[in-house]
Design an enzyme around this catalytic site. Structure first.
Site, PDB file in Angstrom:
ATOM      1  N   LYS A  90     -10.314 -10.175  -7.119  1.00 19.57           N
ATOM      2  CA  LYS A  90     -10.467  -9.419  -6.123  1.00 19.57           C
ATOM      3  C   LYS A  90     -10.135  -8.048  -6.281  1.00 19.57           C
ATOM      4  O   LYS A  90     -11.139  -7.070  -5.673  1.00 19.57           O
ATOM      5  CB  LYS A  90      -9.771  -9.912  -4.899  1.00 19.57           C
ATOM      6  CG  LYS A  90      -9.592  -9.260  -3.539  1.00 19.57           C
ATOM      7  CD  LYS A  90      -8.761  -9.480  -2.239  1.00 19.57           C
ATOM      8  CE  LYS A  90      -8.981  -9.033  -1.129  1.00 19.57           C
ATOM      9  NZ  LYS A  90      -8.101  -9.315  -0.020  1.00 19.57           N
ATOM     10  N   GLN A  91      -9.160  -7.626  -6.755  1.00 19.96           N
ATOM     11  CA  GLN A  91      -8.831  -6.202  -7.117  1.00 19.96           C
ATOM     12  C   GLN A  91      -7.640  -6.116  -8.208  1.00 19.96           C
ATOM     13  O   GLN A  91      -7.327  -7.305  -8.825  1.00 19.96           O
ATOM     14  CB  GLN A  91      -7.934  -5.994  -5.926  1.00 19.96           C
ATOM     15  CG  GLN A  91      -6.610  -6.326  -5.555  1.00 19.96           C
ATOM     16  CD  GLN A  91      -6.136  -6.212  -4.143  1.00 19.96           C
ATOM     17  OE1 GLN A  91      -6.465  -7.100  -3.310  1.00 19.96           O
ATOM     18  NE2 GLN A  91      -5.473  -5.298  -4.045  1.00 19.96           N
ATOM     19  N   ASP A 139       0.967  -1.181  -0.087  1.00 20.50           N
ATOM     20  CA  ASP A 139       0.017   0.075  -0.141  1.00 20.50           C
ATOM     21  C   ASP A 139       0.792   1.372   0.021  1.00 20.50           C
ATOM     22  O   ASP A 139       0.487   2.067  -0.614  1.00 20.50           O
ATOM     23  CB  ASP A 139      -0.897  -0.052   1.283  1.00 20.50           C
ATOM     24  CG  ASP A 139      -1.670  -1.296   1.584  1.00 20.50           C
ATOM     25  OD1 ASP A 139      -1.225  -2.324   1.016  1.00 20.50           O
ATOM     26  OD2 ASP A 139      -2.889  -0.972   1.991  1.00 20.50           O
ATOM     27  N   GLU A 175      -5.791 -11.665  -4.396  1.00 25.70           N
ATOM     28  CA  GLU A 175      -5.541 -12.606  -3.429  1.00 25.70           C
ATOM     29  C   GLU A 175      -6.607 -13.825  -3.689  1.00 25.70           C
ATOM     30  O   GLU A 175      -6.408 -14.767  -2.662  1.00 25.70           O
ATOM     31  CB  GLU A 175      -5.446 -12.024  -2.117  1.00 25.70           C
ATOM     32  CG  GLU A 175      -4.244 -11.105  -1.946  1.00 25.70           C
ATOM     33  CD  GLU A 175      -4.252 -10.216  -0.715  1.00 25.70           C
ATOM     34  OE1 GLU A 175      -5.399 -10.137  -0.171  1.00 25.70           O
ATOM     35  OE2 GLU A 175      -3.395  -9.695  -0.319  1.00 25.70           O
TER      36      GLU A 175
HETATM   37  C1  BGC Z   1      -5.563  -6.016   0.017  1.00 21.87           C
HETATM   38  C2  BGC Z   1      -3.939  -6.162  -0.128  1.00 21.87           C
HETATM   39  C3  BGC Z   1      -3.739  -4.923   1.016  1.00 21.87           C
HETATM   40  C4  BGC Z   1      -4.209  -5.229   2.448  1.00 21.87           C
HETATM   41  C5  BGC Z   1      -3.900  -4.209   3.195  1.00 21.87           C
HETATM   42  C6  BGC Z   1      -5.962  -6.740   1.439  1.00 21.87           C
HETATM   43  O1  BGC Z   1      -7.259  -6.921   1.648  1.00 21.87           O
HETATM   44  O2  BGC Z   1      -5.924  -7.512  -0.942  1.00 21.87           O
HETATM   45  O3  BGC Z   1      -3.688  -5.623  -1.311  1.00 21.87           O
HETATM   46  O4  BGC Z   1      -2.243  -4.728   0.799  1.00 21.87           O
HETATM   47  O5  BGC Z   1      -5.505  -5.422   2.411  1.00 21.87           O
HETATM   48  O6  BGC Z   1      -4.545  -2.906   2.680  1.00 21.87           O
END
Ligand code: BGC
Length: 760
Positions: free
Chosen positions: A589-590, A339, A477
């Site tokens: 997921k993202q 992040d 993830e």
């Molecule tokens: C996300 C990660 C992120 C982490 C902390 C997770 O839910 O998938 O990409 O680094 O949260 O924000």
């Protein structure tokens, strides 16, 4: 001579609604999220926006104060470090005619986060009986100019009634998480149980009635109490100064420094502390404010984002970084993820390079942890911790409880390895944007070389002639233990190439430095040759036929689920579908390939950018708060400002929505960094080039104008984009002439005095 500030002026909030966040009344359901949003922070101290009084006599919940870097292992698992809270230095108790006042009883209570001034204000009206009326105004801040210092001011105004009033001020939660070494009336000293850190708190309180100092009537460790008989029109004021100091060794005593900070604050008085703090915030806003003409909601969301971004960093401490919730809450235990490098560094690099440098130095100081992790897993170089705390050792929990109450193994600590390339990416961006060769020579080059080395050892050449990276997790993830994640592999290749470029650059420009570094790291030319081969043969998953990157090997064979059918859902897609079905589907997921497109747009030629965006954005469930902003950034760069604006609003709602309680454990600082990125790098279209800065605006309907400042290689530039006139005004405020590319055309910014008007 400037007039001295009156207490009334200091307790009054900024009037402009774009600069404040006001919360009226008391809603127990929303309280925790409100506390996160209203946190005041200076990168060293973070104080949640909880009320300073108890909710009821039996319910004293200390207001959380976090000290950056104060990690410990409170659980049985000694290797897992968490951010531990410090004592609540703000606690007060007001007793009217023997009856304590509580926020739930108040007929009127308004709390205001004054973002312009970096202060939390409150105003409440206590009516204990028809004939007793008391107005209470408060201010709290943690100083932006002297980060060790906190200040609390309270003014009590008796409206009517002659009653017995008692006012108590104490520090609560002094035994929470930390072991106490000493507790005196004006001083506390603690140590962490395992991590070898110490914390000191020096404090001083005073109370005045109608301008006369009143002595406390009862004293105890960190506790004062005053009582008096009120009369109508009476004004009583309470001032509390605190100074915190952390040391990272039990041998070092933080007490003397804490006392020194307190002494200086006391000498300055509350007026001096407030004035210096506000001046520091004014200068931060000067460098980082983004103003939007025509869209008040967007303006407010941006102010909120920039407020928290400015409060999260501390350029003076290279031993800490910013956790996933900054210093605003305990979700993710204060751990540092990608992040910081990917979602926060762009803001700091362009508006606060000193803070950016410090954050990257944290990665330099934790390089040994990253080397140990790589070696422990059988590879060379540096593999950064997916979740990092004080030392750089891996902090990711190995198991969590899933939404279905089942224990789930978490593989991210072993497999989410793209973090190493993300750190290298941020190092390179910082160096490109600042030209800080000293940083490159002292720290950046070693990070680039050691991460490059990691990837070269991590990727394996196989019979098909390609190097593969097997058994990883990409940003998405939902899919674990996958092979050849496009994001990971392309970022790894980029990392190796930058490492080789760094080696060549050092060898040519700073040969002595190269020789000493290469000999310390044991880097021979044969190894560099091997890196080159790995980069050239890295499997990327790009299919020239379709123009698509396959997110990972086998992804296209998974079940394709139409996410439109699930619109309006209130839970993430993995909860809707269940873990197993999600894993065997293309639901993402993202941002993953989309994140790659945001970071390395040059890897996507011609139409492939839009093609990949279309393909993956329709399969993304946005199960992470990091996701919508990345999509918005890419949509804006592709010229789709309406979609970008939709993602902007979605991201802004993550912490500001009044119907969600998702911020109870802290604000989502990466999403806030994303709000800034989407606006400045996306909609305003700023990007770095080796020979200047490029601006390619794509403003959405309703954004009449956007203005912001940035720093680039020791220059400061102000940009005002006027959408109605399709005109951009660029002012070089400091530094040497430079080239600004607007819509691809070069413009020479020559003088610091004149503004250049450029049409696009
Ligand atoms: C996300 C990660 C992120 C982490 C902390 C997770 O839910 O998938 O990409 O680094 O949260 O924000």
């Amino acid at each position: 001579m400037t007039a001295l500030k009156t207490m009334a002026a200091v307790l009054a909030r900024t009037e402009d609604p774009m600069w404040i966040l006001a919360v009226d009344g008391f809603d127990p359901m929303m309280e925790s999220s409100v506390e996160s949003r209203c946190t005041i922070s200076n990168g060293f101290l973070g104080v949640r926006g909880a009320r300073s009084t108890a909710r009821c006599e039996l319910c004293v919940v200390p207001t959380r104060t976090y000290v950056a870097g104060l990690f410990d292992s409170p659980g049985i698992k000694k290797s897992a470090q968490e951010l531990v809270p410090a004592a609540d230095w703000l606690f007060i108790r007001i007793v009217l005619q023997g009856c304590p006042c509580h926020p739930g009883d108040l007929p009127a209570h308004r709390m205001t986060l004054d973002m312009r001034r970096g202060a939390l204000l409150s105003e409440s009206h206590h009516l204990s009986a028809p004939d007793i009326g008391l107005r209470v105004r408060t201010l709290r801040l943690v100083s932006m100019s002297e980060r060790a210092v906190g200040l609390q001011l309270i003014q009590l105004e008796v409206e009517h009634g002659e009653v017995d009033v008692a006012f108590e001020a104490s520090a609560e939660g002094t035994g929470l998480g930390l072991a106490t070494d000493r507790l005196d009336q004006d001083f506390g000293l603690w140590h962490t149980r395992d991590s070898g850190k110490r914390l000191a708190l020096a404090t001083m309180s005073s109370f005045q009635i109608d301008g006369q100092i009143v002595q406390p009537i009862s004293l105890g460790p960190l506790k004062w109490s005053w009582s008096w008989k009120s009369r109508p029109g009476q004004l009583a004021t309470f001032e509390r100064f605190v100074a915190f100091e952390r040391t990272d060794s039990l041998e070092l005593d933080p007490g003397p420094k804490a006392r020194d900070h307190l002494r200086l604050a006391q000498r300055a008085g509350w007026r001096g502390v407030v004035t210096a703090h506000e001046a520091a915030w004014t200068s931060r806003w000067l460098c980082s404010d983004v103003t939007i003409g025509g869209d008040m909601d967007a303006q407010h969301a941006l102010r909120f984002a920039v407020y928290h971004l400015n409060g999260a960093a501390n350029p003076a401490d290279e031993r800490v970084s910013i956790g996933a919730r900054a210093l605003t809450g305990e979700d993710y235990y204060g751990h540092v993820f990608w992040d910081t490098e990917i979602f926060l560094l762009p803001f700091y690099i362009l508006t606060w390079p000193e803070a950016a440098r410090s954050l990257l130095m944290y990665r330099f100081h934790t390089l040994d942890g990253a080397r140990a992790k790589a070696a422990g897993m059988g590879w060379r170089g540096a593999l950064y911790a997916w979740e990092s705390a004080a030392t750089g050792a891996e902090m990711t929990p190995e198991q969590v409880i899933g939404p279905d109450r089942m224990v789930i193994a978490v593989l991210c600590g072993r497999q989410e390895q793209h973090i190493s390339a993300d750190v290298a990416y941020a190092v390179w961006q910082y160096w490109q944007a600042t030209g800080d060769d000293d940083f490159l020579l002292q720290a950046g080059a070693e990070i680039l070389l050691e991460t490059g080395r990691f990837w070269a050892s991590r990727a394996g050449l196989e019979a098909d002639g390609y190097c593969h990276i097997r058994g990883v997790i990409g940003p998405d993830e939902y899919h674990q233990d996958i092979d050849d994640n496009a994001y990971t592999n392309v970022m790894a290749r980029w990392n190796i190439r930058r490492a080789l470029e760094t080696a060549a650059l050092l060898r040519e420009r700073w040969p002595a430095r190269w020789n000493s570094l290469a000999s310390r790291l044991g880097l021979a030319d044969t190894e560099l040759g091997q890196w080159w081969n790995v980069a050239e043969t890295m499997k990327t998953g790009f299919d020239p036929e379709t123009g698509l990157f396959e997110q990972f090997s086998g992804y296209f064979d998974l079940e394709d689920i139409d996410l439109k059918k699930y619109e309006g859902r209130s839970v993430p897609m993995d909860v809707v579908l269940g873990r197993e079905r999600t894993q065997s589907s293309q639901v993402v997921k993202q941002a993953d390939v989309v994140a790659l497109l945001a970071l390395l747009p040059e890897e996507f030629e011609g139409e492939t950018a839009a093609k990949n965006f279309r393909y993956y954005s329709s399969r993304c469930g946005h199960g992470s708060s990091l996701s919508p902003a990345m999509h918005g950034l890419v949509a804006a760069r592709l010229g789709d400002a309406a979609t970008a604006l939709r993602f902007f609003r979605q991201t802004a709602g993550i912490d500001l929505s009044t119907t969600r309680v998702g911020s109870a454990g802290g604000i989502h600082i990466a999403a806030l960094g994303g709000v800034w990125m989407l606006s400045v790098l996306g909609l305003a279209g700023l990007s770095f080039r080796s020979d200047g800065i490029s601006i390619d605006p794509h403003l959405p309907a309703g954004w009449d104008s956007v203005a912001f400042s940035f720093q680039w290689r020791s220059r400061r530039v102000k940009i005002c984009i006027d959408q109605t006139e399709r005109r951009l005004i660029a002012t070089l405020e400091a530094g040497k002439p430079m080239t600004l590319f607007v819509g691809g055309k070069p413009n020479h910014l020559a003088s610091t005095a004149a503004a250049s008007a450029i049409s696009w």
